[in-house]
Scaffold this motif. Structure first.
Motif, mmCIF file in Angstrom:
data_model
loop_
_atom_site.group_PDB
_atom_site.id
_atom_site.type_symbol
_atom_site.label_atom_id
_atom_site.label_comp_id
_atom_site.label_asym_id
_atom_site.label_seq_id
_atom_site.Cartn_x
_atom_site.Cartn_y
_atom_site.Cartn_z
ATOM 1 N N UNK A 1 7.644 -74.528 -15.780
ATOM 2 C CA UNK A 1 8.901 -75.185 -16.087
ATOM 3 C C UNK A 1 9.566 -74.536 -17.295
ATOM 4 N N UNK A 2 8.759 -74.115 -18.257
ATOM 5 C CA UNK A 2 9.312 -73.469 -19.443
ATOM 6 C C UNK A 2 10.023 -72.166 -19.060
ATOM 7 N N UNK A 3 9.424 -71.411 -18.174
ATOM 8 C CA UNK A 3 10.022 -70.145 -17.735
ATOM 9 C C UNK A 3 11.344 -70.402 -17.022
ATOM 10 N N UNK A 4 11.382 -71.426 -16.159
ATOM 11 C CA UNK A 4 12.624 -71.764 -15.464
ATOM 12 C C UNK A 4 13.695 -72.233 -16.443
ATOM 13 N N UNK A 39 22.558 -77.528 -15.714
ATOM 14 C CA UNK A 39 21.228 -76.981 -15.976
ATOM 15 C C UNK A 39 20.345 -77.030 -14.741
ATOM 16 N N UNK A 40 20.339 -78.150 -14.048
ATOM 17 C CA UNK A 40 19.506 -78.255 -12.847
ATOM 18 C C UNK A 40 20.105 -77.420 -11.717
ATOM 19 N N UNK A 41 21.422 -77.438 -11.561
ATOM 20 C CA UNK A 41 22.068 -76.619 -10.537
ATOM 21 C C UNK A 41 21.800 -75.134 -10.734
ATOM 22 N N UNK A 42 21.882 -74.668 -11.973
ATOM 23 C CA UNK A 42 21.598 -73.262 -12.276
ATOM 24 C C UNK A 42 20.134 -72.954 -11.999
ATOM 25 N N UNK A 43 19.232 -73.816 -12.443
ATOM 26 C CA UNK A 43 17.799 -73.590 -12.216
ATOM 27 C C UNK A 43 17.494 -73.504 -10.717
ATOM 28 N N UNK A 44 18.089 -74.375 -9.927
ATOM 29 C CA UNK A 44 17.858 -74.339 -8.477
ATOM 30 C C UNK A 44 18.443 -73.081 -7.852
#
Length: 94
Positions: A1-4, A39-44
């Protein structure tokens, strides 16, 4: 999770000159709703395409994103998913 998380932050730094802020008043804080959506949209999006390049589609200023990410937007499961998926899909060019 840290890397993402770090990959998402790096993406924001590289492609969004004002970070999570948009509009005329850039010294205001970013709302939780906007931060969550982006943040979640970019991570996905990065999960699907780790070499993602921002296409300059002005995601933060679209009418749809502004509507989805209003400061007091609903926290219903459907609306949270809709705004996150909107951000992800715009970044992926869908």
């Amino acid at each position: 999770m840290k890397i993402e998380f770090e990959a998402m932050i790096d993406f924001v730094i590289k492609h969004f000159p004002n970070g999570f802020r948009s509009g005329k008043n850039l010294d205001k804080t970013t709302s939780r709703v906007k931060f969550e959506s982006l943040s979640v949209g970019i991570a996905l999006a990065l999960r699907e395409k780790n070499n993602l390049q921002y296409q300059g589609n002005d995601l933060l200023n679209t009418k749809e994103f502004k509507e989805y990410a209003k400061r007091y937007a609903s926290s219903s499961k459907v609306k949270v998913a809709r705004r996150i998926e909107y951000a992800r899909d715009r970044l992926l060019g869908k």
